[in-house]
Enzyme design. Structure first.
Site, PDB file in Angstrom:
ATOM      1  N   CYS A  43      42.683  55.345  50.037  1.00  0.00           N
ATOM      2  CA  CYS A  43      41.912  54.414  49.212  1.00  0.00           C
ATOM      3  C   CYS A  43      41.743  54.925  47.789  1.00  0.00           C
ATOM      4  O   CYS A  43      41.997  54.206  46.824  1.00  0.00           O
ATOM      5  CB  CYS A  43      40.550  54.158  49.848  1.00  0.00           C
ATOM      6  SG  CYS A  43      39.547  52.995  48.900  1.00  0.00           S
ATOM      7  N   CYS A  48      43.297  51.263  47.471  1.00  0.00           N
ATOM      8  CA  CYS A  48      42.469  50.193  46.929  1.00  0.00           C
ATOM      9  C   CYS A  48      41.911  50.476  45.543  1.00  0.00           C
ATOM     10  O   CYS A  48      41.808  49.557  44.724  1.00  0.00           O
ATOM     11  CB  CYS A  48      41.349  49.847  47.903  1.00  0.00           C
ATOM     12  SG  CYS A  48      40.632  51.224  48.799  1.00  0.00           S
ATOM     13  N   LYS A  51      44.816  50.359  42.907  1.00  0.00           N
ATOM     14  CA  LYS A  51      45.347  48.995  42.973  1.00  0.00           C
ATOM     15  C   LYS A  51      44.419  48.017  42.276  1.00  0.00           C
ATOM     16  O   LYS A  51      44.868  47.161  41.503  1.00  0.00           O
ATOM     17  CB  LYS A  51      45.522  48.589  44.429  1.00  0.00           C
ATOM     18  CG  LYS A  51      45.917  47.128  44.640  1.00  0.00           C
ATOM     19  CD  LYS A  51      45.704  46.723  46.078  1.00  0.00           C
ATOM     20  CE  LYS A  51      44.224  46.683  46.424  1.00  0.00           C
ATOM     21  NZ  LYS A  51      43.991  46.340  47.851  1.00  0.00           N
ATOM     22  N   TYR A 179      49.408  41.634  52.755  1.00  0.00           N
ATOM     23  CA  TYR A 179      48.545  41.664  51.571  1.00  0.00           C
ATOM     24  C   TYR A 179      48.979  42.714  50.558  1.00  0.00           C
ATOM     25  O   TYR A 179      48.878  42.487  49.344  1.00  0.00           O
ATOM     26  CB  TYR A 179      47.080  41.846  51.974  1.00  0.00           C
ATOM     27  CG  TYR A 179      46.689  43.209  52.466  1.00  0.00           C
ATOM     28  CD1 TYR A 179      46.196  44.168  51.589  1.00  0.00           C
ATOM     29  CD2 TYR A 179      46.797  43.550  53.816  1.00  0.00           C
ATOM     30  CE1 TYR A 179      45.824  45.422  52.027  1.00  0.00           C
ATOM     31  CE2 TYR A 179      46.428  44.803  54.260  1.00  0.00           C
ATOM     32  CZ  TYR A 179      45.946  45.734  53.372  1.00  0.00           C
ATOM     33  OH  TYR A 179      45.590  46.983  53.811  1.00  0.00           O
ATOM     34  N   GLU A 183      49.843  41.575  46.783  1.00  0.00           N
ATOM     35  CA  GLU A 183      49.006  42.075  45.698  1.00  0.00           C
ATOM     36  C   GLU A 183      49.849  42.681  44.590  1.00  0.00           C
ATOM     37  O   GLU A 183      49.643  42.394  43.397  1.00  0.00           O
ATOM     38  CB  GLU A 183      48.007  43.096  46.237  1.00  0.00           C
ATOM     39  CG  GLU A 183      46.880  42.467  47.035  1.00  0.00           C
ATOM     40  CD  GLU A 183      45.997  43.482  47.741  1.00  0.00           C
ATOM     41  OE1 GLU A 183      44.861  43.140  48.091  1.00  0.00           O
ATOM     42  OE2 GLU A 183      46.462  44.626  47.960  1.00  0.00           O
ATOM     43  N   HIS A 438      23.375  26.515  40.203  1.00  0.00           N
ATOM     44  CA  HIS A 438      24.251  25.709  39.356  1.00  0.00           C
ATOM     45  C   HIS A 438      24.139  26.160  37.896  1.00  0.00           C
ATOM     46  O   HIS A 438      23.052  26.495  37.433  1.00  0.00           O
ATOM     47  CB  HIS A 438      23.836  24.237  39.470  1.00  0.00           C
ATOM     48  CG  HIS A 438      24.682  23.313  38.661  1.00  0.00           C
ATOM     49  ND1 HIS A 438      25.952  22.948  39.041  1.00  0.00           N
ATOM     50  CD2 HIS A 438      24.433  22.684  37.471  1.00  0.00           C
ATOM     51  CE1 HIS A 438      26.455  22.119  38.142  1.00  0.00           C
ATOM     52  NE2 HIS A 438      25.554  21.955  37.178  1.00  0.00           N
ATOM     53  N   GLU A 443      28.270  27.660  44.565  1.00  0.00           N
ATOM     54  CA  GLU A 443      27.358  26.614  45.016  1.00  0.00           C
ATOM     55  C   GLU A 443      28.048  25.623  45.953  1.00  0.00           C
ATOM     56  O   GLU A 443      27.389  24.964  46.770  1.00  0.00           O
ATOM     57  CB  GLU A 443      26.768  25.873  43.822  1.00  0.00           C
ATOM     58  CG  GLU A 443      27.745  25.007  43.058  1.00  0.00           C
ATOM     59  CD  GLU A 443      27.087  24.274  41.896  1.00  0.00           C
ATOM     60  OE1 GLU A 443      26.219  23.410  42.154  1.00  0.00           O
ATOM     61  OE2 GLU A 443      27.438  24.572  40.742  1.00  0.00           O
TER      62      GLU A 443
END
Length: 454
Positions: A43, A48, A51, A179, A183, A438, A443
């Protein structure tokens, strides 16, 4: 106690191993950890963290395009690969140093060399030392697998090497549809590289919700990425000008300066001596463990990707923490591997938690499906083609939220908060009762009222 040099020996100083070592030491255990590569594991060093920094870099291309619609006049944008590569490398080095400092500060003895299991209570270090340990924790993670092997496969690179390219290629072929492959395809396409993705399946991201898969596929194609689906690489050859040529099972060959092979990862157990010590291994070399991360050998445990349960950094951290608390802290607990949120940092990105529609139907649930797709407010002014898609998978009988799936800007950030509600057993009525914030994209999660027909 005198028969052992340490109470715990951890093999592998990645996310799971370092968390276990620090927590165990905090409970008063004598702990030693060994890492043959850089401290921090996949990682921090080659996964991660770097990346995500590359993802940030790639998205500036969209930000610059958006700026004009908001009245900004910018000069010619230029990207320098070396600046990004070296800055990310420095940050990785900094983080690796912090990991080491954290271990040493907790009183953990750190050995920067390879370690293998020599018996139920013995670990042999590459330098020749043998350490007697009351408990051994295997946390060696995984490695990129070139699977299946193909002639000329050595001409490709893995996700380990992609962070260290000497220069930015003009063309890149990415082999794989998971993935990691997508990516990097998304990153390099936005950095100006001509990218082709070649995948043997008929769609990308196997295991994700079908609506998410299809919409991401279309978005990647819209971003200029060429997708060659239902195709495999038969061999790779090196041309005289240094270009790699991939010969495909169907269709024309593909030429590229860089071929990134991202077809999967395998548990890192080769040569660790586990089977010889009596530890059971699974079909891809994963360490077989129970809910307590215990192997068939009572003194040996394993956490993280090496067990091939859920291969995510936060899961490894939780498993390491649970092991240390349970074994040394007198506070036994296990990790709940259900409802683990995850993100895919393509552009657009994905955030998901719970069951896909297909998984929920296969499990026998009667469903109500709520979905919405819209153009985010920012895109209405910038003029850029961008969409957000959200989907709620609801059990029709209990009204419980079984899954939430988001494709679009900040999907990963949104899904982290949503995962709390889903893990607590939130119902659709709970979502409906929540007043919307909002204006925001999130939302929409609490304003969907009409289920999809059919």
């Amino acid at each position: 106690m005198a028969d052992f040099d340490v109470d715990l020996f951890v093999i592998g100083a990645g996310s799971g191993g370092t968390r276990a070592a620090r927590i165990a030491a905090g409970h008063g255990a004598r702990v030693m950890i060994a890492e043959e590569d850089r401290i921090g594991g996949t990682c921090v060093v080659r996964g991660c963290v770097p990346k995500k920094l590359y993802v940030y870099a790639s998205r500036f291309a969209d930000d610059f395009a958006d700026a004009a619609g908001f009245g900004w006049t910018l000069g010619e944008a230029r990207f320098d690969w070396g600046t990004l590569r070296d800055a990310v490398a420095r940050e990785v080095t900094r983080l690796s140093g912090l990991y080491r400092k954290g271990l040493e500060g907790a009183g953990v003895a750190v050995r920067t060399e390879r370690a293998v299991v020599a018996g139920p209570h013995e670990v042999r270090l590459a330098g020749g030392d043998t350490v007697r340990a009351r408990h051994i924790l295997v946390a060696t993670g995984g490695y990129p697998a070139f699977d299946p092997p193909i002639p000329g496969g050595e001409l490709g690179i893995s996700s380990n090497e992609v962070f260290h390219l000497p220069s930015l290629p003009k063309r890149m072929l990415v082999v794989g549809g998971g993935y990691i492959a997508l990516e990097f395809a998304s990153v390099f396409a936005r950095l100006g590289v001509t990218v082709t993705v070649l995948h043997r399946g008929d769609n990308i991201l196997r295991g994700f919700d079908e609506d998410i898969r299809t919409r991401l596929r279309d978005a990647l194609a819209h971003a200029g990425i060429t997708l060659r689906l239902g195709c495999t690489v038969e061999r790779i050859e090196l041309l005289e000008d240094g270009v790699r040529r991939a010969h495909c099972a169907s269709g024309a060959p593909i030429d590229a300066e860089v071929i990134l092979v991202a077809t999967g990862r395998r548990p890192n157990t080769v040569g660790l001596g586990l089977a010889e010590a009596g530890v059971a291994l699974g079909p891809v070399g994963e360490v077989i463990v129970d809910a307590n991360s215990a192997t068939a050998v009572h003194s040996i445990h394993a956490v993280g990707d090496v067990t091939n349960r859920i291969n995510l950094t936060p899961v490894a951290i939780r498993e390491g923490h649970a092991f240390a608390d349970s074994t040394f802290g007198g506070k036994p607990w296990t990790v709940d591997h259900h409802l683990v949120a995850s993100a895919v940092f393509t552009t657009p990105e994905i955030g998901t938690v719970g069951l896909s529609e297909q998984q929920a139907r296969a499990a026998g649930h009667e469903l109500r499906i709520f979905e919405t797709g819209f153009r985010p407010m920012k895109a209405t002014i910038s003029g850029r083609e961008e969409r957000i898609y959200m989907k709620l998978v609801v059990d029709a009988q209990s009204d419980r939220m079984l899954g939430v799936h988001i494709l679009g800007h900040d999907a990963g950030e949104i899904i982290q908060a949503v995962a709390i509600a889903v893990s607590m057993g939130a119902t659709k009525a709970d979502f409906d009762r929540t007043i919307a914030l909002h204006p925001s994209a999130a939302e929409e999660l609490v304003t969907m009222r009409t289920p999809r027909a059919g």
